[in-house]
Design a protein around this motif. Structure first.
Motif, short mmCIF file in Angstrom:
data_model
loop_
_atom_site.label_atom_id
_atom_site.label_comp_id
_atom_site.label_asym_id
_atom_site.label_seq_id
_atom_site.Cartn_x
_atom_site.Cartn_y
_atom_site.Cartn_z
N ARG A 252 33.60 -33.14 -11.32
CA ARG A 252 33.02 -33.99 -10.28
C ARG A 252 32.92 -33.17 -9.00
O ARG A 252 33.88 -32.55 -8.55
N ARG A 253 31.72 -33.19 -8.41
CA ARG A 253 31.46 -32.35 -7.24
C ARG A 253 31.78 -33.10 -5.94
O ARG A 253 31.50 -34.28 -5.80
N VAL A 254 32.36 -32.36 -5.01
CA VAL A 254 32.66 -32.88 -3.67
C VAL A 254 31.81 -32.11 -2.67
O VAL A 254 31.83 -30.87 -2.67
N VAL A 258 31.71 -37.27 -5.05
CA VAL A 258 32.81 -37.97 -4.37
C VAL A 258 33.01 -37.36 -2.99
O VAL A 258 33.19 -36.14 -2.88
N ALA A 259 32.99 -38.20 -1.96
CA ALA A 259 33.30 -37.75 -0.60
C ALA A 259 34.78 -37.97 -0.34
O ALA A 259 35.33 -39.02 -0.72
N VAL A 260 35.44 -37.01 0.32
CA VAL A 260 36.88 -37.08 0.53
C VAL A 260 37.20 -36.78 2.00
O VAL A 260 36.69 -35.82 2.57
N VAL A 261 38.05 -37.62 2.57
CA VAL A 261 38.57 -37.40 3.93
C VAL A 261 40.09 -37.46 3.88
O VAL A 261 40.66 -38.34 3.23
N GLY A 262 40.75 -36.53 4.54
CA GLY A 262 42.20 -36.50 4.59
C GLY A 262 42.75 -36.96 5.92
O GLY A 262 42.06 -37.60 6.72
N PHE A 263 44.01 -36.61 6.16
CA PHE A 263 44.69 -36.98 7.42
C PHE A 263 45.72 -35.91 7.74
O PHE A 263 46.50 -35.52 6.87
N ASP A 264 45.74 -35.42 8.94
CA ASP A 264 46.68 -34.46 9.54
C ASP A 264 45.96 -33.26 10.14
O ASP A 264 46.34 -32.77 11.18
#
Length: 320
Positions: A252-254, A258-264
């Motif tokens: 699966r391509r980002v 799939v869109a991904v957002v993190g934290f820090d």
């Protein structure tokens, strides 16, 4: 090279030794111009006040403690460094105490034995305080509920989560899945709250929360539960890293699939593949605020009971 004396500072500044002593002890009986001249002489000569002698005069050790349950998380490690730097800037030494969940009382006993003036209680340790708060010790909690009896400082976790979720919705995703942190974490709960409130305000259904433990391994393990997701907000960058690897392993391509957002916004976030969009916590600002509140409380100033440090959305290639 020996220790620079007050007499040397006095000679350089052209003042009496008593005036230097007053500046060192932060007496108001020194006019601003003279104070500036003495402080400049201190800086030029590399003068450092003798901590033990000052403790005898003021009744304070000029030492604060930092209580943590773990240094395995990136956030706690960065807070340790930032807190040490902030304390040093105010002339305080820092003592670190680590404690498991059932040993927080012992941690405070160890700090009391070392004569610290106060302590900052970091993240997970703050949840253990209400029943074990030591008497007579000035405390500031980082990441604790504002309604607690403590002086509290925390990042705007909910606001950051709301920004991340709104960003993903703005990219056209019909909903946003959430890879959350531990259920007993204040920061994780606040980030989950910001995610929930943003989806509800947008009239979007809430997917079931998938929960990790902050580690990359838990992010990798969560991939199967997120198989239907086209957008994922991860409660920290380390879990996002594990998720990115799992998505790549499954083909699966980002961000195309799939869109991904993190934290820090950990230092390596910009070097993930792809570079990670994330919410930046300002750890130096958080540490400086915690130290300022603690030192102010120690020195008898009126301090705010709660302080919130803003967070910032950093847009990179993992969500576009």
């Amino acid at each position: 090279m020996g220790r620079v004396s007050m007499a040397a500072v006095a000679a350089r500044a052209g003042v009496s030794g008593q005036t230097v002593s007053r500046v060192v002890n932060e007496s108001p009986r020194v006019d601003p111009a003279t104070r500036e001249r003495v402080e400049r002489a201190m800086a030029e000569l590399g003068y450092r006040p003798h901590r033990a002698a000052r403790a005898l005069r003021t009744g304070r050790s000029q030492t604060i403690g930092l209580v943590v349950t773990t240094l395995a998380t990136v956030g706690n490690s960065r807070m340790l460094q930032a807190t040490a730097e902030a304390a040093a800037e105010r002339g305080y030494a820092l003592t670190l105490v680590t404690a498991a969940a059932g040993e927080v009382g012992d941690a405070f006993e160890r700090l009391a034995d070392q004569g610290v003036d106060g302590a900052i209680v970091l993240n997970e340790a703050s949840a253990l305080l209400p029943a074990q708060r030591p008497s007579g010790l000035h405390l500031v909690a980082v990441d604790a509920p504002e309604e607690s009896a403590l002086v509290v400082v925390h990042s705007d976790h909910a606001g950051g989560a709301a920004a991340a979720t709104a960003h993903l919705l703005g990219l056209g995703h019909t909903t946003v899945h959430h890879l959350a942190g531990p259920a007993d974490s204040f920061a994780a709960s606040e980030r989950e709250r910001g995610w929930r409130e943003t989806l509800r305000a947008a009239g979007v259904g809430l997917p079931e929360v998938v929960r990790g433990d902050w580690s990359p391994e838990s992010g990798h393990a969560a991939a199967d539960a997120l198989a239907a997701a086209s957008a994922v907000f991860c409660a920290n960058d380390q879990m996002a890293l594990g998720l990115l690897r799992a998505l790549a392993d499954s083909g699966r391509r980002v961000p195309d699939d799939v869109a991904v957002v993190g934290f820090d916004d950990v230092p390596d976030a910009a070097n993930y593949r792809p570079p990670l969009s994330t919410i930046r916590q300002d750890f130096p600002a958080l540490a400086h605020r915690a130290v300022a509140l603690l030192v102010g409380d120690i020195e008898g100033e009126a301090v705010a009971r709660a302080s919130v440090v803003p967070t910032t959305l950093v847009e990179r290639s993992s969500a576009r």
